[in-house]
Design a protein around this motif. Sequence first.
Motif, PDB file in Angstrom:
ATOM      1  N   VAL A   1       0.925  -1.310  -0.218  1.00 36.08           N
ATOM      2  CA  VAL A   1       0.026  -0.383  -0.070  1.00 36.08           C
ATOM      3  C   VAL A   1       0.648   1.268   0.444  1.00 36.08           C
ATOM      4  CG1 VAL A   1      -2.494   0.857   0.890  1.00 36.08           C
ATOM      5  CG2 VAL A   1      -1.520  -1.795   0.835  1.00 36.08           C
ATOM      6  N   SER A   2       0.889   2.322  -0.773  1.00 30.14           N
ATOM      7  CA  SER A   2       1.611   2.873  -1.166  1.00 30.14           C
ATOM      8  C   SER A   2       0.699   4.474  -1.683  1.00 30.14           C
ATOM      9  CB  SER A   2       2.471   2.666  -2.963  1.00 30.14           C
ATOM     10  OG  SER A   2       3.058   4.012  -2.724  1.00 30.14           O
ATOM     11  N   CYS A   3       1.626   5.403  -1.277  1.00 27.62           N
ATOM     12  CA  CYS A   3       1.541   6.796  -2.042  1.00 27.62           C
ATOM     13  C   CYS A   3       2.677   7.602  -1.723  1.00 27.62           C
ATOM     14  CB  CYS A   3       0.219   7.769  -0.730  1.00 27.62           C
ATOM     15  SG  CYS A   3       1.159   7.785   1.398  1.00 27.62           S
ATOM     16  N   ASP A   4       2.205   9.209  -2.261  1.00 23.21           N
ATOM     17  CA  ASP A   4       2.982   9.792  -2.310  1.00 23.21           C
ATOM     18  C   ASP A   4       3.548  10.746  -1.272  1.00 23.21           C
ATOM     19  OD1 ASP A   4       2.497  13.049  -1.401  1.00 23.21           O
ATOM     20  OD2 ASP A   4       0.737  12.079  -3.432  1.00 23.21           O
ATOM     21  N   SER A   5       4.780  10.955  -1.254  1.00 22.88           N
ATOM     22  CA  SER A   5       5.597  11.084   0.269  1.00 22.88           C
ATOM     23  C   SER A   5       5.284  12.443   1.268  1.00 22.88           C
ATOM     24  CB  SER A   5       7.460  11.212  -0.236  1.00 22.88           C
ATOM     25  OG  SER A   5       7.621  12.586  -1.365  1.00 22.88           O
ATOM     26  N   GLU A   6       4.618  13.275   0.228  1.00 25.48           N
ATOM     27  CA  GLU A   6       3.964  14.259   0.796  1.00 25.48           C
ATOM     28  C   GLU A   6       2.679  13.864   1.775  1.00 25.48           C
ATOM     29  OE1 GLU A   6       2.418  18.779  -0.123  1.00 25.48           O
ATOM     30  OE2 GLU A   6       3.017  17.754  -1.769  1.00 25.48           O
ATOM     31  N   THR A   7       1.965  13.421   0.779  1.00 28.35           N
ATOM     32  CA  THR A   7       0.598  12.725   1.888  1.00 28.35           C
ATOM     33  C   THR A   7       1.078  11.812   2.516  1.00 28.35           C
ATOM     34  OG1 THR A   7      -0.578  12.828  -0.359  1.00 28.35           O
ATOM     35  CG2 THR A   7      -1.152  11.563   1.231  1.00 28.35           C
ATOM     36  N   GLN A   8       2.208  10.166   3.031  1.00 31.67           N
ATOM     37  CA  GLN A   8       2.567  10.286   3.164  1.00 31.67           C
ATOM     38  C   GLN A   8       2.779  10.868   5.062  1.00 31.67           C
ATOM     39  OE1 GLN A   8       5.814   7.571   2.981  1.00 31.67           O
ATOM     40  NE2 GLN A   8       5.390   6.197   5.084  1.00 31.67           N
TER      41      GLN A   8
END
Length: 238
Positions: free
Chosen positions: A133-140
């Motif tokens: 499960v991934s997302c972009d670094s800013e969202t994380q």
Amino acid sequence: MFIVAITGGIATGKTTVSKVFEENGIPVIDADKIAREIVQPGKPCWEKIREIFGDDMLLPNKEINRAALGRLIFSDKDLRMKLNKITHPVIHRAILKDVCKHFMSGRAWIVLDLPLLFETGILMDFIYKVITVSCDSETQLNRLLIRNELHPEDARKRIESQMPLEKKCEKSHFVIDNCGTIAETRAEALRILNLMNESKQHWRNRLSLLGFLFAILFSFYYLNKVFNIIPALNFKRT
């Protein structure tokens, strides 16, 4: 039975995906939940953490001050390794116990929710498919700041302590991009769930196990015939 592992980075949305499987009747072994249970007051891990890190890491109710301990270990790699040596073996034993329990119950497949799957390598040889499960670094980062109420620097340290998401995605069979809506994430999880339900891998695994056991029994029988490993029992009348 086969195992599907869910992994990812901190605050990427693994729990959202795990709930989809759980709601649809698939057993989920949650490593984070086990980690919280084994450090309850009075447990052996709690005793060792108190011994090594001191009473400053305890709340008034004697529970571990997870926020304070987190700030400490994510600022010091050596202390993080000490904590891992205390908790990881216990977590892994609990996971293996639950896996065996589900296997004996006749489950077709189960889910293992393990954030540090690739970092620890536990059960990798037995895992059929991996979902990251991934997302972009800013969202994380923003999710972590909101969820844990951390200082930005502390949040970055926690993220950087794990394997980069890009590498986890490369090693996975499925990647769920959790940058969108919850409905989109759930829909992708359901798609994977349906694929797993259609899989016949659990039958192949069970047949392989039966074949392995048959080979052992046949080898034992053959060796006994040739070398008389088990001598005939002589019963004497009393």
